[in-house]
Scaffold this active site. Structure first.
Site, PDB file in Angstrom:
ATOM      1  N   ARG A  60      19.955  48.808 -22.845  1.00  0.00           N
ATOM      2  CA  ARG A  60      18.600  48.940 -23.398  1.00  0.00           C
ATOM      3  C   ARG A  60      18.353  50.295 -24.054  1.00  0.00           C
ATOM      4  O   ARG A  60      17.534  50.422 -24.944  1.00  0.00           O
ATOM      5  CB  ARG A  60      17.561  48.694 -22.303  1.00  0.00           C
ATOM      6  CG  ARG A  60      17.177  47.228 -22.245  1.00  0.00           C
ATOM      7  CD  ARG A  60      16.210  46.961 -21.160  1.00  0.00           C
ATOM      8  NE  ARG A  60      16.786  47.336 -19.871  1.00  0.00           N
ATOM      9  CZ  ARG A  60      16.337  46.899 -18.718  1.00  0.00           C
ATOM     10  NH1 ARG A  60      15.292  46.122 -18.658  1.00  0.00           N
ATOM     11  NH2 ARG A  60      16.901  47.262 -17.593  1.00  0.00           N
ATOM     12  N   LYS A 166      31.970  40.435 -10.874  1.00  0.00           N
ATOM     13  CA  LYS A 166      31.425  40.077  -9.575  1.00  0.00           C
ATOM     14  C   LYS A 166      30.135  40.858  -9.342  1.00  0.00           C
ATOM     15  O   LYS A 166      29.961  41.877 -10.007  1.00  0.00           O
ATOM     16  CB  LYS A 166      32.446  40.363  -8.471  1.00  0.00           C
ATOM     17  CG  LYS A 166      32.704  41.860  -8.276  1.00  0.00           C
ATOM     18  CD  LYS A 166      33.273  42.151  -6.940  1.00  0.00           C
ATOM     19  CE  LYS A 166      32.224  42.339  -5.897  1.00  0.00           C
ATOM     20  NZ  LYS A 166      31.961  43.734  -5.492  1.00  0.00           N
ATOM     21  N   LYS A 200      45.402  44.236  -9.304  1.00  0.00           N
ATOM     22  CA  LYS A 200      46.148  45.374  -8.754  1.00  0.00           C
ATOM     23  C   LYS A 200      47.633  45.008  -8.692  1.00  0.00           C
ATOM     24  O   LYS A 200      47.983  43.919  -8.237  1.00  0.00           O
ATOM     25  CB  LYS A 200      45.632  45.717  -7.350  1.00  0.00           C
ATOM     26  CG  LYS A 200      44.234  46.355  -7.364  1.00  0.00           C
ATOM     27  CD  LYS A 200      43.808  46.760  -5.959  1.00  0.00           C
ATOM     28  CE  LYS A 200      42.347  47.186  -5.913  1.00  0.00           C
ATOM     29  NZ  LYS A 200      42.088  48.553  -6.343  1.00  0.00           N
ATOM     30  N   GLU A 234      37.100  52.418   3.121  1.00  0.00           N
ATOM     31  CA  GLU A 234      36.730  53.425   2.122  1.00  0.00           C
ATOM     32  C   GLU A 234      36.114  54.602   2.855  1.00  0.00           C
ATOM     33  O   GLU A 234      35.348  54.407   3.800  1.00  0.00           O
ATOM     34  CB  GLU A 234      35.718  52.859   1.139  1.00  0.00           C
ATOM     35  CG  GLU A 234      36.277  51.745   0.289  1.00  0.00           C
ATOM     36  CD  GLU A 234      35.264  51.248  -0.722  1.00  0.00           C
ATOM     37  OE1 GLU A 234      35.295  51.738  -1.857  1.00  0.00           O
ATOM     38  OE2 GLU A 234      34.436  50.404  -0.365  1.00  0.00           O
ATOM     39  N   ASP A 253      30.169  42.106  -0.589  1.00  0.00           N
ATOM     40  CA  ASP A 253      30.695  43.048  -1.583  1.00  0.00           C
ATOM     41  C   ASP A 253      32.228  43.093  -1.586  1.00  0.00           C
ATOM     42  O   ASP A 253      32.835  43.262  -2.632  1.00  0.00           O
ATOM     43  CB  ASP A 253      30.132  44.446  -1.281  1.00  0.00           C
ATOM     44  CG  ASP A 253      30.509  45.474  -2.332  1.00  0.00           C
ATOM     45  OD1 ASP A 253      30.227  45.207  -3.526  1.00  0.00           O
ATOM     46  OD2 ASP A 253      31.073  46.519  -1.982  1.00  0.00           O
ATOM     47  N   HIS A 258      37.122  40.079  -2.895  1.00  0.00           N
ATOM     48  CA  HIS A 258      38.409  40.788  -2.943  1.00  0.00           C
ATOM     49  C   HIS A 258      39.343  40.412  -1.785  1.00  0.00           C
ATOM     50  O   HIS A 258      40.504  40.102  -1.981  1.00  0.00           O
ATOM     51  CB  HIS A 258      38.195  42.303  -2.890  1.00  0.00           C
ATOM     52  CG  HIS A 258      37.307  42.830  -3.986  1.00  0.00           C
ATOM     53  ND1 HIS A 258      37.316  42.327  -5.251  1.00  0.00           N
ATOM     54  CD2 HIS A 258      36.392  43.838  -3.991  1.00  0.00           C
ATOM     55  CE1 HIS A 258      36.449  42.996  -6.006  1.00  0.00           C
ATOM     56  NE2 HIS A 258      35.866  43.920  -5.258  1.00  0.00           N
ATOM     57  N   LYS A 358      32.560  50.998   4.727  1.00  0.00           N
ATOM     58  CA  LYS A 358      32.308  52.267   4.045  1.00  0.00           C
ATOM     59  C   LYS A 358      32.308  53.360   5.108  1.00  0.00           C
ATOM     60  O   LYS A 358      32.020  53.101   6.283  1.00  0.00           O
ATOM     61  CB  LYS A 358      30.923  52.247   3.384  1.00  0.00           C
ATOM     62  CG  LYS A 358      30.739  51.160   2.337  1.00  0.00           C
ATOM     63  CD  LYS A 358      31.248  51.593   0.993  1.00  0.00           C
ATOM     64  CE  LYS A 358      30.933  50.560  -0.077  1.00  0.00           C
ATOM     65  NZ  LYS A 358      31.798  50.692  -1.255  1.00  0.00           N
TER      66      LYS A 358
HETATM   67  C1  BG6 Z   1      33.877  46.935  -5.731  1.00  0.00           C
HETATM   68  C2  BG6 Z   1      32.782  47.116  -4.715  1.00  0.00           C
HETATM   69  O1  BG6 Z   1      33.970  45.597  -6.128  1.00  0.00           O
HETATM   70  O2  BG6 Z   1      35.102  47.355  -5.153  1.00  0.00           O
HETATM   71  C3  BG6 Z   1      32.703  48.549  -4.251  1.00  0.00           C
HETATM   72  O3  BG6 Z   1      31.541  46.698  -5.272  1.00  0.00           O
HETATM   73  C4  BG6 Z   1      34.038  49.027  -3.762  1.00  0.00           C
HETATM   74  O4  BG6 Z   1      31.718  48.695  -3.239  1.00  0.00           O
HETATM   75  C5  BG6 Z   1      35.126  48.713  -4.777  1.00  0.00           C
HETATM   76  O5  BG6 Z   1      33.957  50.418  -3.553  1.00  0.00           O
HETATM   77  C6  BG6 Z   1      36.494  49.019  -4.220  1.00  0.00           C
HETATM   78  O6  BG6 Z   1      37.452  48.902  -5.231  1.00  0.00           O
HETATM   79  P1  BG6 Z   1      38.806  49.737  -5.169  1.00  0.00           P
HETATM   80  O7  BG6 Z   1      39.578  49.239  -6.342  1.00  0.00           O
HETATM   81  O8  BG6 Z   1      38.415  51.186  -5.263  1.00  0.00           O
HETATM   82  O9  BG6 Z   1      39.424  49.410  -3.863  1.00  0.00           O
END
Ligand code: BG6
Length: 510
Positions: A60, A166, A200, A234, A253, A258, A358
């Site tokens: 925007r 996603k 990956k 993470e 998430d 994933h 996290k």
């Molecule tokens: C994303 C999530 O899809 O993947 C994030 O929304 C997450 O919260 C990320 O941090 C992790 O991806 P990667 O490739 O850093 O493991």
């Protein structure tokens, strides 16, 4: 350092993109800046983008082409992960960048977009091929697709494709609804649902490991495997994404998409050929075999966590509820652990323990396959500590960082007597190939631009993954958790350990 001469390696760099335009919706957002533009720059650097290529960014914010280019220059030089930023290469790449400001709900925007697409078709000879990339807030996906349909931009002289980031829906019902709206405009072969974990290298390598070797597959089943553990930890918190994260939570998430895709890669049957639909059929079949928990089983097989503040080492880390944009009473899971069961002949009775969080002690994603112990311990009974001298074989696939694979097995400790100790055989990407690994977005962008959907998910896979987590979401939705239940910088709540302990197992410390 640039790679020696990447163009000489036809295996890695054989795939080149045909003339086309790439339209990025949400081009001023985080994903475009951190991932998409750096990936495009790198693909350009490797000479894999044709001269007849144009990127049209949209958001925007009002910006000229020049301002957009400058903004993207800053992002690319900042977020390029492991390769050099070269001003000359950037300048040649930036010639292909354009910008059209506009609100996705405004029909006038699509007319301006159409005019820009026509202009680049002439100036950059893009042959009328267009890839639309939805990288906006998810609530705009259906709006953008509708707008493209009304303006007739979903059809043209060349091919049209749509990449959908996603999250694909918020639950099973909304995923189906979104799919219906997208299908009103784009047919299935033109829809690319992205799950960047599938791009990956190390996730793709699970298939190479399993199906490119003769010795592992015979052991890859319930007769030899005790359990599978998948961890995606993470160390970061929600990094300014508090508002999004508060609505999503870790189960949505990370796990629904994933980690279930990683789990499918570990557990699926081999396809007869390595082609998009053959591979995706097998993944889908596996995902459909995951048992959906009954509501009464959720507490036994799923654990939610949320981090609280920490003062470890003198440094103050805020708890999730203290992060910007987060409700101080938020019930969001920033950690989730689930025991999945797969109802088929290969995996019946083998638990798949999957966890993600996290603010864990470090960033690490890996898959651990724990094999059954030797049936009879020949060397026991000599006063040895069983925990050291009789460990089951363990195969660890390190998705990131320190990408590689290691196999733990028992070996005789030097000296008299028969004392055994675990040792490991190690493969590391860095030392074996000595070459840079492309990022997931580089791989996936080239694939979509070349029309290869093998590493993209299909609607039946998305729905099967939602079905696998839906009962947990529903139970958690109606629960008031006693959060926070783990301290930032630790491996999650005690309940996650208890969940495995009830099966006589424990989480590895990766
Ligand atoms: C994303 C999530 O899809 O993947 C994030 O929304 C997450 O919260 C990320 O941090 C992790 O991806 P990667 O490739 O850093 O493991």
């Amino acid at each position: 350092m640039p790679d020696a001469n990447p163009f000489l390696d036809p295996l890695r760099f054989g795939r080149r993109v045909s003339p086309c335009s790439l339209v990025i919706f949400g081009a001023n957002g985080d994903l475009a800046k951190r991932k998409l533009l750096p990936a495009l720059y790198r693909i350009h650097y490797e000479g894999r983008l044709p001269p007849s290529f144009a990127v049209i960014g949209n958001s925007r914010t009002e910006m000229t082409d020049a301002q957009f280019r400058e903004k993207m220059r800053e992002s690319v030089s900042r977020f390029l992960e492991d390769s050099p930023f070269e001003a000359g290469v950037w300048d040649s790449f930036a010639q292909n960048l354009f910008y059209v400001a506009g609100d996705l709900a405004d029909p006038g925007f699509y007319a301006r977009l159409a005019a820009k697409l026509e202009a680049v078709e002439v100036s950059h000879r893009t042959a009328g091929n267009v890839l639309f990339y939805l990288s906006t807030q998810p609530s705009y996906y259906a709006v953008a697709v509708h707008g493209l349909g009304v303006a007739g931009l979903h059809r043209g002289d060349g091919w049209r494709r749509l990449v959908v980031e996603k999250p694909f829906g918020h639950d099973l019902g909304s995923a189906r609804e979104l799919d219906r709206k997208i299908h009103d405009v784009f047919p299935e072969p033109e829809i690319y649902r992205i799950d960047h974990y599938l791009g990956k290298e190390t996730v793709q390598n699970i298939l190479a490991f399993r199906f490119g070797n003769g010795i592992f597959e015979p052991l890859w089943n319930r007769r030899y495997i005790t359990y599978v553990q998948i961890t995606a930890a993470e160390s970061i918190g929600v990094e300014g994404r508090g508002a999004y994260y508060q609505e999503a939570g870790t189960l949505r998430d990370m796990i629904q998409n994933h980690l279930l895709q990683v789990m499918a890669t570990v557990g699926m049957e081999p396809s007869n050929v390595f082609q998009a639909d053959a591979v995706r059929d097998e993944r889908a079949k596996f995902l459909r075999s995951i048992r959906a928990l009954k509501p009464g089983e959720v507490d036994r097989y799923a654990v939610a966590g949320q981090y609280g503040p920490s003062r470890a080492g003198g440094a103050e880390t805020p708890g999730f509820r203290q992060e910007t944009g987060v409700d101080p009473e938020a019930q969001t899971d920033t950690f989730a652990a689930v025991t999945f069961f797969v109802d088929n002949w290969r995996w019946a009775g083998v638990p798949f323990y999957v966890r993600s969080g996290k603010r864990m002690p470090k960033r690490v994603t890996d898959v651990a396959i724990q094999f059954n112990s030797a049936p009879h311990s020949l060397f026991a009974g000599n006063g040895e500590d069983e925990r050291l001298s009789a460990r089951p074989n363990l195969l660890i696939m390190r998705i990131q960082p320190e990408e590689g694979i290691s196999l733990r097995f028992m070996s005789k400790y030097p000296g008299s007597g028969m004392r055994l100790r675990p040792v490991s055989m190690d493969f590391s990407y860095g030392s074996s190939f000595g070459t840079r690994t492309p990022t997931a977005y580089e791989t996936l962008l080239v694939d979509a631009l070349s029309g290869d959907a093998t590493l993209y998910t299909r609607q039946d896979m998305v729905e099967a993954s939602w079905r696998a987590v839906q009962p947990i979401l529903e139970v958690w939705e109606n629960r008031r958790f006693d959060f926070p239940n783990y301290t930032a910088g630790t491996w999650g709540p005690k309940e996650a350990d208890d969940m495995l302990a009830r099966q006589g197992h424990f989480w590895r410390v990766p």
